[in-house]
Design an enzyme around this catalytic site. Sequence first.
Site, PDB file in Angstrom:
ATOM      1  N   HIS A   1       0.823  -1.212   0.000  1.00  0.00           N
ATOM      2  CA  HIS A   1       0.000   0.000   0.000  1.00  0.00           C
ATOM      3  C   HIS A   1       0.859   1.265   0.000  1.00  0.00           C
ATOM      4  O   HIS A   1       0.570   2.229  -0.711  1.00  0.00           O
ATOM      5  CB  HIS A   1      -0.909   0.006   1.224  1.00  0.00           C
ATOM      6  CG  HIS A   1      -2.082  -0.913   1.106  1.00  0.00           C
ATOM      7  ND1 HIS A   1      -3.046  -1.023   2.098  1.00  0.00           N
ATOM      8  CD2 HIS A   1      -2.468  -1.768   0.126  1.00  0.00           C
ATOM      9  CE1 HIS A   1      -3.959  -1.906   1.730  1.00  0.00           C
ATOM     10  NE2 HIS A   1      -3.634  -2.367   0.541  1.00  0.00           N
TER      11      HIS A   1
ATOM     12  N   TYR B   1      -9.378   4.267   3.362  1.00  0.00           N
ATOM     13  CA  TYR B   1     -10.005   3.128   4.030  1.00  0.00           C
ATOM     14  C   TYR B   1     -11.486   3.376   4.291  1.00  0.00           C
ATOM     15  O   TYR B   1     -12.283   2.435   4.329  1.00  0.00           O
ATOM     16  CB  TYR B   1      -9.265   2.797   5.331  1.00  0.00           C
ATOM     17  CG  TYR B   1      -7.937   2.129   5.086  1.00  0.00           C
ATOM     18  CD1 TYR B   1      -7.876   0.787   4.756  1.00  0.00           C
ATOM     19  CD2 TYR B   1      -6.752   2.851   5.162  1.00  0.00           C
ATOM     20  CE1 TYR B   1      -6.663   0.161   4.506  1.00  0.00           C
ATOM     21  CE2 TYR B   1      -5.522   2.238   4.915  1.00  0.00           C
ATOM     22  CZ  TYR B   1      -5.488   0.900   4.584  1.00  0.00           C
ATOM     23  OH  TYR B   1      -4.287   0.288   4.323  1.00  0.00           O
TER      24      TYR B   1
ATOM     25  N   GLU C   1       1.521   1.993   7.637  1.00  0.00           N
ATOM     26  CA  GLU C   1       1.847   2.763   6.433  1.00  0.00           C
ATOM     27  C   GLU C   1       2.369   4.154   6.789  1.00  0.00           C
ATOM     28  O   GLU C   1       3.324   4.646   6.169  1.00  0.00           O
ATOM     29  CB  GLU C   1       0.605   2.845   5.536  1.00  0.00           C
ATOM     30  CG  GLU C   1       0.257   1.525   4.883  1.00  0.00           C
ATOM     31  CD  GLU C   1      -1.227   1.337   4.591  1.00  0.00           C
ATOM     32  OE1 GLU C   1      -1.642   0.187   4.387  1.00  0.00           O
ATOM     33  OE2 GLU C   1      -1.969   2.341   4.605  1.00  0.00           O
TER      34      GLU C   1
ATOM     35  N   ARG D   1       3.112  -0.666 -11.395  1.00  0.00           N
ATOM     36  CA  ARG D   1       3.611  -2.012 -11.121  1.00  0.00           C
ATOM     37  C   ARG D   1       4.831  -1.914 -10.219  1.00  0.00           C
ATOM     38  O   ARG D   1       5.537  -0.905 -10.206  1.00  0.00           O
ATOM     39  CB  ARG D   1       3.993  -2.743 -12.419  1.00  0.00           C
ATOM     40  CG  ARG D   1       2.859  -2.919 -13.419  1.00  0.00           C
ATOM     41  CD  ARG D   1       1.776  -3.851 -12.931  1.00  0.00           C
ATOM     42  NE  ARG D   1       0.772  -4.077 -13.970  1.00  0.00           N
ATOM     43  CZ  ARG D   1      -0.308  -3.317 -14.155  1.00  0.00           C
ATOM     44  NH1 ARG D   1      -0.535  -2.280 -13.359  1.00  0.00           N
ATOM     45  NH2 ARG D   1      -1.165  -3.587 -15.114  1.00  0.00           N
TER      46      ARG D   1
ATOM     47  N   SER E   1      11.615  -5.046  -8.296  1.00  0.00           N
ATOM     48  CA  SER E   1      12.688  -5.092  -7.304  1.00  0.00           C
ATOM     49  C   SER E   1      13.874  -4.259  -7.753  1.00  0.00           C
ATOM     50  O   SER E   1      14.201  -4.195  -8.942  1.00  0.00           O
ATOM     51  CB  SER E   1      13.151  -6.533  -7.090  1.00  0.00           C
ATOM     52  OG  SER E   1      12.116  -7.321  -6.564  1.00  0.00           O
TER      53      SER E   1
ATOM     54  N   GLY F   1      12.770 -17.760 -12.139  1.00  0.00           N
ATOM     55  CA  GLY F   1      12.413 -16.721 -13.097  1.00  0.00           C
ATOM     56  C   GLY F   1      12.896 -15.352 -12.661  1.00  0.00           C
ATOM     57  O   GLY F   1      13.995 -15.186 -12.133  1.00  0.00           O
TER      58      GLY F   1
ATOM     59  N   GLY G   1      12.126 -13.786 -10.227  1.00  0.00           N
ATOM     60  CA  GLY G   1      12.295 -13.730  -8.774  1.00  0.00           C
ATOM     61  C   GLY G   1      13.730 -13.636  -8.322  1.00  0.00           C
ATOM     62  O   GLY G   1      14.002 -13.430  -7.136  1.00  0.00           O
TER      63      GLY G   1
ATOM     64  N   VAL H   1       6.102 -12.458  -2.937  1.00  0.00           N
ATOM     65  CA  VAL H   1       5.237 -12.767  -4.076  1.00  0.00           C
ATOM     66  C   VAL H   1       5.153 -11.525  -4.951  1.00  0.00           C
ATOM     67  O   VAL H   1       4.850 -10.443  -4.460  1.00  0.00           O
ATOM     68  CB  VAL H   1       3.821 -13.176  -3.611  1.00  0.00           C
ATOM     69  CG1 VAL H   1       2.901 -13.369  -4.813  1.00  0.00           C
ATOM     70  CG2 VAL H   1       3.886 -14.446  -2.792  1.00  0.00           C
ATOM     71  N   PHE H   2       5.451 -11.670  -6.254  1.00  0.00           N
ATOM     72  CA  PHE H   2       5.248 -10.552  -7.170  1.00  0.00           C
ATOM     73  C   PHE H   2       3.764 -10.513  -7.534  1.00  0.00           C
ATOM     74  O   PHE H   2       3.221 -11.468  -8.089  1.00  0.00           O
ATOM     75  CB  PHE H   2       6.091 -10.724  -8.432  1.00  0.00           C
ATOM     76  CG  PHE H   2       7.572 -10.514  -8.210  1.00  0.00           C
ATOM     77  CD1 PHE H   2       8.041  -9.867  -7.081  1.00  0.00           C
ATOM     78  CD2 PHE H   2       8.492 -10.952  -9.138  1.00  0.00           C
ATOM     79  CE1 PHE H   2       9.400  -9.663  -6.879  1.00  0.00           C
ATOM     80  CE2 PHE H   2       9.853 -10.755  -8.949  1.00  0.00           C
ATOM     81  CZ  PHE H   2      10.306 -10.111  -7.814  1.00  0.00           C
TER      82      PHE H   2
END
Length: 398
Positions: free
Chosen positions: A88, A98, A140, A206, A209, A276, A278, A388-389
């Site tokens: 987030h 929210y 956050e 998107r 990394s 991959g 990752g 996790v992507f």
Amino acid sequence: MLSEQSTATVRATLPVVGAAIGDITDLFYAKLFDAHPELLRDLFNRGNQNAGLQKQALAGSIAAFATHLVDHPETRPDVMLGRIAHKHASLGVTREQYAVVHRYLFAAIAEILGEAVTPEVARAWDEVYWLMANALAAIEERLYAGHRIAAGDVWRDWTVTGRSEETADCTTFRIAPADGAPAPAHRPGQYVSVQVELPDGARQIRQYSLSGAPGSTVRAITVKRIHGPAASGPDGEVSHHLHAHVRPGDTLRVSAPYGDLVLDDSVGPVLLASAGIGCTPMLSMLEHLAETGHTAPVTVLHADRSPADHPLRADHRALTHKLADASARFWYEEDAEPGDGTGLMDLSEIAVAPGTRAYLCGPLPFMRSVRGQLLAKGVPAADIHYEVFGPDLWLASA
């Protein structure tokens, strides 16, 4: 902590809500985007919405949070909350949003469950929602404060300073702040969000990394071009745009770095397993270990379709060789070379030193398999960390 009265109500209604949560989240997103189309255009990932992945992740997180509150009332699922909060924060989500989510989520609950939503049930689930929402907002806000920015003000212009084609579908973009100011600090394994304007005017976001170590003067992201059922549509639209249109000298909107899969400061053994694309957070960790002179054993493992599809393969090996006590083993489904494994990653012959902390990144089935093999070798669950992507479906698919 959930109140005693609400705990009893949530426990009694959890099976009903859990059974309907998929329908609830479907209707929630329909109501939300009908009222606020700009959220789908400029904040939510249209590809994940199109594939139903975000719905699964939301349903899984709500169910997991509520279950934790009733089964373990003395604790809070901070690992799950932290992962969501980092994502987030990388999108610039603020506390005020929210309340918007609450309005349409509870409208969907009332419509799907009908008369089952008594005032008592509504109060109990309202308490669950705000316990989760307020916890996320607080985390956050701490993340924003850590970068000394106002809540939600995560975006800066960065200039693309270089571009390298790593494989047929993976390209590395080297980037630097456009204003010449220092790049914000990041920890090994973290990611940034990249926002691009697409031909239809949408500003889609998107996460990618950062593949360099924190001390590096160069920041880089390696982007895999996603081929889906409709590569020219929502699936892969940002990766295709970056590959097709972004060149040195162009400007990208890039967030501050976030992500909870980070290398800790332990001096003990480390295992880095990826598949991959990752490998990118693992390379950041590997470079950091090399730069800091890590002397304990480091085990580097990677699985891919073929050597030609392995992004940054030469860097993977070169960084491993810089370490005092490190070994690398790669597995390929096709064209495996002498010394490489064939097929899926198999840890049966991999020695895992006592006290190893393991970091995993790749498709969910890959990580489930590797985690299971590590547990069987005696690595404690608390010492196995993953990234996790995209939406985290680990809980949703459990």
